[in-house]
Enzyme design. Structure first.
Site, PDB file in Angstrom:
ATOM      1  N   HIS A  50      13.974  38.268 112.417  1.00 50.70           N
ATOM      2  CA  HIS A  50      13.332  38.389 111.119  1.00 50.70           C
ATOM      3  C   HIS A  50      11.916  38.889 111.340  1.00 50.70           C
ATOM      4  O   HIS A  50      11.279  38.519 112.319  1.00 50.70           O
ATOM      5  CB  HIS A  50      13.307  37.027 110.407  1.00 50.70           C
ATOM      6  CG  HIS A  50      13.088  37.154 108.940  1.00 50.70           C
ATOM      7  ND1 HIS A  50      11.843  37.280 108.390  1.00 50.70           N
ATOM      8  CD2 HIS A  50      13.969  37.218 107.910  1.00 50.70           C
ATOM      9  CE1 HIS A  50      11.973  37.401 107.085  1.00 50.70           C
ATOM     10  NE2 HIS A  50      13.241  37.373 106.770  1.00 50.70           N
ATOM     11  N   ASP A 109      21.121  35.206 106.589  1.00 52.21           N
ATOM     12  CA  ASP A 109      22.394  35.912 106.460  1.00 52.21           C
ATOM     13  C   ASP A 109      23.430  35.510 107.494  1.00 52.21           C
ATOM     14  O   ASP A 109      24.590  35.888 107.382  1.00 52.21           O
ATOM     15  CB  ASP A 109      22.166  37.419 106.565  1.00 52.21           C
ATOM     16  CG  ASP A 109      21.571  37.954 105.279  1.00 52.21           C
ATOM     17  OD1 ASP A 109      21.889  37.374 104.227  1.00 52.21           O
ATOM     18  OD2 ASP A 109      20.801  38.910 105.334  1.00 52.21           O
ATOM     19  N   HIS A 121      18.576  44.865 105.639  1.00 50.18           N
ATOM     20  CA  HIS A 121      18.012  43.939 104.635  1.00 50.18           C
ATOM     21  C   HIS A 121      19.188  43.155 104.037  1.00 50.18           C
ATOM     22  O   HIS A 121      19.851  42.404 104.739  1.00 50.18           O
ATOM     23  CB  HIS A 121      17.227  44.768 103.620  1.00 50.18           C
ATOM     24  CG  HIS A 121      16.390  43.993 102.648  1.00 50.18           C
ATOM     25  ND1 HIS A 121      16.088  42.667 102.791  1.00 50.18           N
ATOM     26  CD2 HIS A 121      15.773  44.375 101.486  1.00 50.18           C
ATOM     27  CE1 HIS A 121      15.333  42.266 101.777  1.00 50.18           C
ATOM     28  NE2 HIS A 121      15.129  43.289 100.965  1.00 50.18           N
TER      29      HIS A 121
HETATM   30  N1  ACO Z   1      19.586  41.670 117.967  1.00 48.81           N
HETATM   31  C1  ACO Z   1      19.092  42.130 119.136  1.00 48.81           C
HETATM   32  N2  ACO Z   1      17.821  42.497 119.324  1.00 48.81           N
HETATM   33  C2  ACO Z   1      16.997  42.420 118.280  1.00 48.81           C
HETATM   34  C3  ACO Z   1      17.432  41.950 117.022  1.00 48.81           C
HETATM   35  C4  ACO Z   1      18.768  41.575 116.880  1.00 48.81           C
HETATM   36  N3  ACO Z   1      19.255  41.111 115.729  1.00 48.81           N
HETATM   37  N4  ACO Z   1      16.396  41.968 116.157  1.00 48.81           N
HETATM   38  C5  ACO Z   1      15.343  42.430 116.835  1.00 48.81           C
HETATM   39  N5  ACO Z   1      15.705  42.697 118.115  1.00 48.81           N
HETATM   40  C6  ACO Z   1      14.824  43.156 119.194  1.00 48.81           C
HETATM   41  C7  ACO Z   1      14.571  44.660 119.067  1.00 48.81           C
HETATM   42  O1  ACO Z   1      15.512  45.414 119.762  1.00 48.81           O
HETATM   43  C8  ACO Z   1      13.182  44.767 119.633  1.00 48.81           C
HETATM   44  O2  ACO Z   1      13.285  44.705 121.029  1.00 48.81           O
HETATM   45  P1  ACO Z   1      12.278  45.533 121.995  1.00 48.81           P
HETATM   46  O3  ACO Z   1      10.899  45.071 121.605  1.00 48.81           O
HETATM   47  O4  ACO Z   1      12.700  45.104 123.360  1.00 48.81           O
HETATM   48  O5  ACO Z   1      12.515  46.978 121.695  1.00 48.81           O
HETATM   49  C9  ACO Z   1      12.493  43.480 119.185  1.00 48.81           C
HETATM   50  O6  ACO Z   1      13.557  42.515 119.018  1.00 48.81           O
HETATM   51  C10 ACO Z   1      11.718  43.600 117.882  1.00 48.81           C
HETATM   52  O7  ACO Z   1      12.585  44.187 116.927  1.00 48.81           O
HETATM   53  P2  ACO Z   1      12.057  44.946 115.650  1.00 48.81           P
HETATM   54  O8  ACO Z   1      13.160  45.758 115.076  1.00 48.81           O
HETATM   55  O9  ACO Z   1      10.779  45.656 115.996  1.00 48.81           O
HETATM   56  O10 ACO Z   1      11.703  43.727 114.717  1.00 48.81           O
HETATM   57  P3  ACO Z   1      11.460  43.812 113.172  1.00 48.81           P
HETATM   58  O11 ACO Z   1      10.604  42.642 112.816  1.00 48.81           O
HETATM   59  O12 ACO Z   1      10.988  45.163 112.790  1.00 48.81           O
HETATM   60  O13 ACO Z   1      12.941  43.657 112.587  1.00 48.81           O
HETATM   61  C11 ACO Z   1      14.894  42.843 111.600  1.00 48.81           C
HETATM   62  C12 ACO Z   1      13.397  42.601 111.855  1.00 48.81           C
HETATM   63  C13 ACO Z   1      15.091  44.202 110.901  1.00 48.81           C
HETATM   64  C14 ACO Z   1      15.398  41.755 110.657  1.00 48.81           C
HETATM   65  C15 ACO Z   1      15.661  42.819 112.946  1.00 48.81           C
HETATM   66  O14 ACO Z   1      15.481  41.573 113.570  1.00 48.81           O
HETATM   67  C16 ACO Z   1      17.147  43.146 112.788  1.00 48.81           C
HETATM   68  O15 ACO Z   1      17.516  44.317 112.796  1.00 48.81           O
HETATM   69  N6  ACO Z   1      18.020  42.072 112.651  1.00 48.81           N
HETATM   70  C17 ACO Z   1      19.436  42.298 112.421  1.00 48.81           C
HETATM   71  C18 ACO Z   1      19.666  42.616 110.956  1.00 48.81           C
HETATM   72  C19 ACO Z   1      19.496  41.404 110.067  1.00 48.81           C
HETATM   73  O16 ACO Z   1      19.998  40.327 110.347  1.00 48.81           O
HETATM   74  N7  ACO Z   1      18.787  41.621 108.938  1.00 48.81           N
HETATM   75  C20 ACO Z   1      18.568  40.581 107.943  1.00 48.81           C
HETATM   76  C21 ACO Z   1      17.121  40.277 107.834  1.00 48.81           C
HETATM   77  S1  ACO Z   1      16.864  38.907 106.790  1.00 48.81           S
HETATM   78  C22 ACO Z   1      17.023  39.515 105.259  1.00 48.81           C
HETATM   79  O17 ACO Z   1      16.837  40.670 104.921  1.00 48.81           O
HETATM   80  C23 ACO Z   1      17.439  38.574 104.316  1.00 48.81           C
END
Ligand code: ACO
Length: 432
Positions: free
Chosen positions: A307, A363, A268
């Site tokens: 996201h 971010d 987050h």
């Molecule tokens: N890099 C690589 N792969 C990713 C990323 C990423 N940043 N984000 C999601 N994925 C992939 C996952 O591995 C998953 O793949 P799969 O379906 O093949 O297993 C798929 O995309 C879906 O991912 P989830 O984790 O289920 O997506 P969710 O909507 O739950 O997660 C999140 C959103 C937590 C923001 C995620 O994209 C992430 O971890 N990003 C990196 C951290 C980040 O930048 N957070 C800031 C968010 S914005 C904020 O809080 C202001």
């Protein structure tokens, strides 16, 4: 117009049920009448991460993740970032409308005059270890403020709520700057009432021996815009925590401490810190393709990408990219920006990112700007918390005043053992 209902056939029993649709949603409690095995067997909806569950009705922020839209109280965030200030946006979020000139003067004046902290808070900060993470200090000290303001428990008193909201928005930057200076052993710098909200924060961060600190106007404005972009984001994790804690009628300082703790995590508000660490780990533009390959292989996530809601560009990321240009024109170009731009270019052309609909989020670039302004990485989530405070407070207040709000208490799908019994005669286990 056809009636707004949903007909459900339960294939376990062959029974049909009609469920009302209101504003595009069904009430999960309406599913309780779908029973398979007598009372208590009512159907539950299972949604551990709230992927498709609305937890409240809200008139504050609108997001359309497919169309990259973010609006506060109806105003597009792009317009607010270009033509308003953070304190105006804070007023808008809390009150529902932008302030007129008189309201604005009173609001800014009140916030400016609530920036000081009780001196005992300084002693509390002094007690933290020298390398304490400032976000940990912020979580602890915001929570501690509740003990300094016991009147904050009077949450259904409109005047008390107004005062606590002012205190929180005013004191967050002071707590944050004191936490940062504690880490480097600098004496705390007191607020300067002549400066803007962002300018005063820069003053409290960096004032040294000069009589008057003069913030650079470009950096001051950039910080203000970043705070606007973080001010609210509807029912994100930390806001959900703020509302959940608020639903127990806890005071807003305690609820804000809980929300800040939720923001701390790397998925987050901690993501901006991780982005900068990641860019440093990549180290050079030439190593970008290899890094993206490792992300594809599942070795790590690309921080600042993806996201829960935006499956297209995060509208805030577009604005931030422009702000980065303004800031770097003052501070000098950062090699990290070159790496970030290359990462974005390579990732956006990559099948994995296209298939998973992963785009830069707010971010991805904010850390580069914070770092260029001079903030240490540990301060990044703290900056996010300062920006998000008005959103948390607006959502907390809206929840409290919502006649439909009850204490937030989810259900569960029990997966443990069925009833079992201890032997009739049994000695308790004794540790040897
Ligand atoms: N890099 C690589 N792969 C990713 C990323 C990423 N940043 N984000 C999601 N994925 C992939 C996952 O591995 C998953 O793949 P799969 O379906 O093949 O297993 C798929 O995309 C879906 O991912 P989830 O984790 O289920 O997506 P969710 O909507 O739950 O997660 C999140 C959103 C937590 C923001 C995620 O994209 C992430 O971890 N990003 C990196 C951290 C980040 O930048 N957070 C800031 C968010 S914005 C904020 O809080 C202001």
């Amino acid at each position: 117009m056809a009636e707004e209902t949903l007909t459900i056939t339960d294939n376990r029993t062959g029974l049909r049920y009609e469920v009302r649709i209101r504003d595009g949603a069904i009430a999960a409690t309406d599913l309780q009448k779908i029973v398979s095995d007598g009372p208590g067997s009512g159907l539950l909806s299972y949604d551990p991460a709230f992927l498709n569950t609305a937890s409240c009705r809200s008139a504050i922020t609108f997001i359309d993740g497919e169309r990259s839209i973010l609006r506060y109280r109806g105003y597009p965030v792009e317009e607010l970032a270009e033509r308003s200030t953070f304190l105006e946006v804070a007023y808008l979020l809390i009150h529902g409308e932008l302030p007129d000139p008189t309201q604005h003067r009173v609001w800014v004046d009140a916030i400016t005059h609530h920036t000081l902290l009780h001196e005992n808070i300084k002693k509390l900060i002094d007690g933290f270890h020298h390398d304490a993470h400032p976000m940990g200090i912020l979580v602890g000290t915001v929570g501690a403020l509740s003990t300094f303001y016991p009147d904050a428990k009077d949450i259904f008193n409109v005047e008390s709520r107004r005062l606590q909201i002012l205190r929180l928005i005013a004191k967050m930057p002071t707590l944050a700057a004191f936490a940062a200076r504690h880490a480097i052993g600098m004496p705390y710098a007191y607020p300067d009432n002549d400066l803007s909200y962002a300018g005063n924060f820069l003053n409290m961060m960096w004032k040294a021996t000069e009589l008057k600190y003069e913030p650079n106007p470009v950096l001051e404005r950039a910080l203000d815009v970043l705070l606007i972009l973080h001010a609210d984001h509807e029912q994100n994790l930390s806001t959900n925590v703020m509302r959940a804690v608020g639903s127990s009628h806890a005071d807003p300082f305690s609820a804000t401490a809980a929300a800040a703790a939720a923001l701390y995590g790397p998925l987050h508000g901690g993501a901006n810190e991780q982005v900068l660490r990641m860019l440093k780990e990549v180290g050079s533009v030439s190593r970008v393709p290899d890094y993206v390959k490792r992300v594809r292989a599942g070795e790590m996530r690309l921080m600042g990408f993806g996201h829960r809601i935006y499956k297209n560009y995060d509208p805030r990321a577009e604005i931030i990219k422009k702000v980065a240009d303004d800031v770097l024109a003052v501070t000098g170009r950062s090699p990290l920006l070159d790496i970030a731009l290359e990462l974005e270019r390579v990732a956006l052309a990559d099948d994995y990112f296209i298939k998973h609909r992963l785009y830069p989020n707010v971010d991805f670039y904010s850390g580069i700007i914070y770092s260029a302004i001079g903030f240490p990485v540990e301060m990044f989530p703290v900056l996010f918390a300062i920006g998000r405070a008005p959103g948390w407070l607006a959502q907390w207040q809206e929840g409290l005043l919502d006649p439909e709000q009850k204490i937030a208490r989810p259900r569960q799908v029990y997966t443990g053992p069925a009833e079992r019994h201890l032997p009739a005669v049994r000695q308790p286990a004794v540790a040897r």
